[in-house]
Design an enzyme around this catalytic site. Structure first.
Site, mmCIF file in Angstrom:
data_model
loop_
_atom_site.group_PDB
_atom_site.id
_atom_site.type_symbol
_atom_site.label_atom_id
_atom_site.label_comp_id
_atom_site.label_asym_id
_atom_site.label_seq_id
_atom_site.Cartn_x
_atom_site.Cartn_y
_atom_site.Cartn_z
ATOM 1 N N LYS A 51 -2.637 3.058 1.657
ATOM 2 C CA LYS A 51 -2.030 1.810 2.138
ATOM 3 C C LYS A 51 -2.907 1.179 3.218
ATOM 4 O O LYS A 51 -3.141 -0.034 3.219
ATOM 5 C CB LYS A 51 -0.599 2.066 2.659
ATOM 6 C CG LYS A 51 0.387 2.302 1.521
ATOM 7 C CD LYS A 51 1.770 2.788 1.951
ATOM 8 C CE LYS A 51 2.599 3.126 0.707
ATOM 9 N NZ LYS A 51 3.943 3.643 0.975
ATOM 10 N N GLN A 95 7.189 5.723 5.802
ATOM 11 C CA GLN A 95 6.936 6.494 4.581
ATOM 12 C C GLN A 95 8.031 7.537 4.379
ATOM 13 O O GLN A 95 8.363 8.285 5.300
ATOM 14 C CB GLN A 95 5.558 7.168 4.672
ATOM 15 C CG GLN A 95 5.099 7.854 3.404
ATOM 16 C CD GLN A 95 4.843 6.895 2.249
ATOM 17 O OE1 GLN A 95 4.471 5.746 2.437
ATOM 18 N NE2 GLN A 95 5.051 7.364 1.041
ATOM 19 N N ASP A 118 9.192 -2.909 2.136
ATOM 20 C CA ASP A 118 9.593 -1.999 1.055
ATOM 21 C C ASP A 118 10.814 -2.536 0.307
ATOM 22 O O ASP A 118 11.143 -2.059 -0.781
ATOM 23 C CB ASP A 118 9.986 -0.629 1.632
ATOM 24 C CG ASP A 118 8.862 0.384 1.609
ATOM 25 O OD1 ASP A 118 8.057 0.339 0.672
ATOM 26 O OD2 ASP A 118 8.812 1.226 2.528
HETATM 27 N N1 GUN Z 1 7.869 7.242 -0.772
HETATM 28 C C1 GUN Z 1 7.667 7.168 -2.108
HETATM 29 N N2 GUN Z 1 7.571 5.872 -2.500
HETATM 30 C C2 GUN Z 1 7.708 5.132 -1.379
HETATM 31 C C3 GUN Z 1 7.687 3.729 -1.133
HETATM 32 O O1 GUN Z 1 7.553 2.888 -2.020
HETATM 33 N N3 GUN Z 1 7.852 3.359 0.173
HETATM 34 C C4 GUN Z 1 8.021 4.255 1.172
HETATM 35 N N4 GUN Z 1 8.190 3.791 2.412
HETATM 36 N N5 GUN Z 1 8.043 5.553 0.976
HETATM 37 C C5 GUN Z 1 7.883 5.989 -0.292
#
Ligand code: GUN
Length: 283
Positions: A51, A95, A118
């Site tokens: 990211k 996350q 998200d």
């Molecule tokens: N963990 C697995 N997929 C995601 C996601 O799309 N966003 C976040 N914040 N955590 C995750």
């Protein structure tokens, strides 16, 4: 059978985000994303690193908060509140999964919905339900881009989603419904699953079980999307679909890796760009 090239579609999205970011910077706005990670989960470490890399690639400002495993709920909440107030941070992402002693709902609810890139906050989830949204959750939004890249018209088709998670299955069903698919949601308690999946023109597998979808579960000519990220018996990365045996039945299929995975981060970049624009009154 055509293999959908997630890397190529993802690259095109990132290029368009990078171009728009350059134009935004000329207006004095640089999109900023804060990424929070708590603890040492190795998969999460990789996702977060990717990211950050993507942010640099498209020209965003980014900050990473790598907090120790023993971080308290109060400390995490306080960080989110500080980031909510920052003008240079347009997107906040925590996350998941969090260590067991922390409450993910509490954190998600604290993120300013306008910075919730998200799209996990209940306000954004509700907005998706009524089709009036600013942000779409990254994985389902990326899947819609992949489907569009095939030229297949979703309208009137039978779409079957396997898996009902808040992150993928549920919002996926909504996005397919918005495009007028006839959507069936299936899950671990579904009876006669194969009979249902065999009727799918579009099949989305988000189960989290290696090679769960076998050839006898797939209709000839189906478009198959594999959201899985598993390890097979030899420790090799594989999806929820038994790719080798299913692929020749499909009109289109996504591979693992190189299908849905690369799209998720590209859509996060797009959401962060949208957040920066909205917060600066640029439409
Ligand atoms: N963990 C697995 N997929 C995601 C996601 O799309 N966003 C976040 N914040 N955590 C995750």
């Amino acid at each position: 059978m055509n293999i959908i090239d997630g890397k190529a579609v993802s690259k095109a999205v990132r290029e368009s985000v990078a171009k728009e970011t350059e134009a935004l910077k000329n207006k004095g706005v640089t999109p900023g994303l804060a990424v929070i990670i708590v603890g040492e989960d190795p998969a999460s470490q990789v996702y977060v690193k990717n990211k950050e890399k993507a942010c640099a690639e498209v020209g965003f400002y980014s900050e990473k908060y790598a907090l120790p495993e023993n971080t308290s709920q109060e400390e995490l909440n306080a960080l989110v509140k500080r980031l909510n107030l920052r003008g240079d941070i347009n997107g906040i992402l925590c996350q998941l999964p969090l260590p067991k002693h922390l409450n993910d709902k509490e954190v998600i609810n604290l993120i300013d919905p306008m910075k919730d890139v998200d799209a996990f906050h209940p306000q954004n989830v509700g907005a998706i339900m009524i089709g009036d949204y600013s942000f779409l959750p990254c994985t389902p939004a990326g899947i819609m881009e992949l489907i569009h890249s095939t030229g297949v018209d979703v309208c009137g088709k039978k779409a079957v989603v396997i898996g009902r998670s808040n992150i993928v299955g549920k919002p996926m069903a909504m996005l397919l419904l918005h495009e007028n698919a006839t959507v069936v949601m299936t899950h671990s308690k579904t009876q006669n699953l194969a009979e249902i999946t065999k009727e799918a023109d579009i099949l989305v597998a988000a189960v989290g079980r290696a090679k769960f979808v076998t050839a006898d579960m797939v209709k000839d000519g189906a478009l198959v999307i594999d959201v899985g990220m598993n390890r097979d018996e030899n420790g090799k990365l594989c999806g929820d679909v038994d790719f080798e045996n299913v692929k020749d039945k499909c009109s289109f299929i996504t591979p693992v890796p190189g299908g849905v995975g690369p799209m998720t981060i590209s859509m996060l970049m797009r959401n962060t760009l949208t957040a920066a624009k909205l917060q600066n009154g640029i439409v």
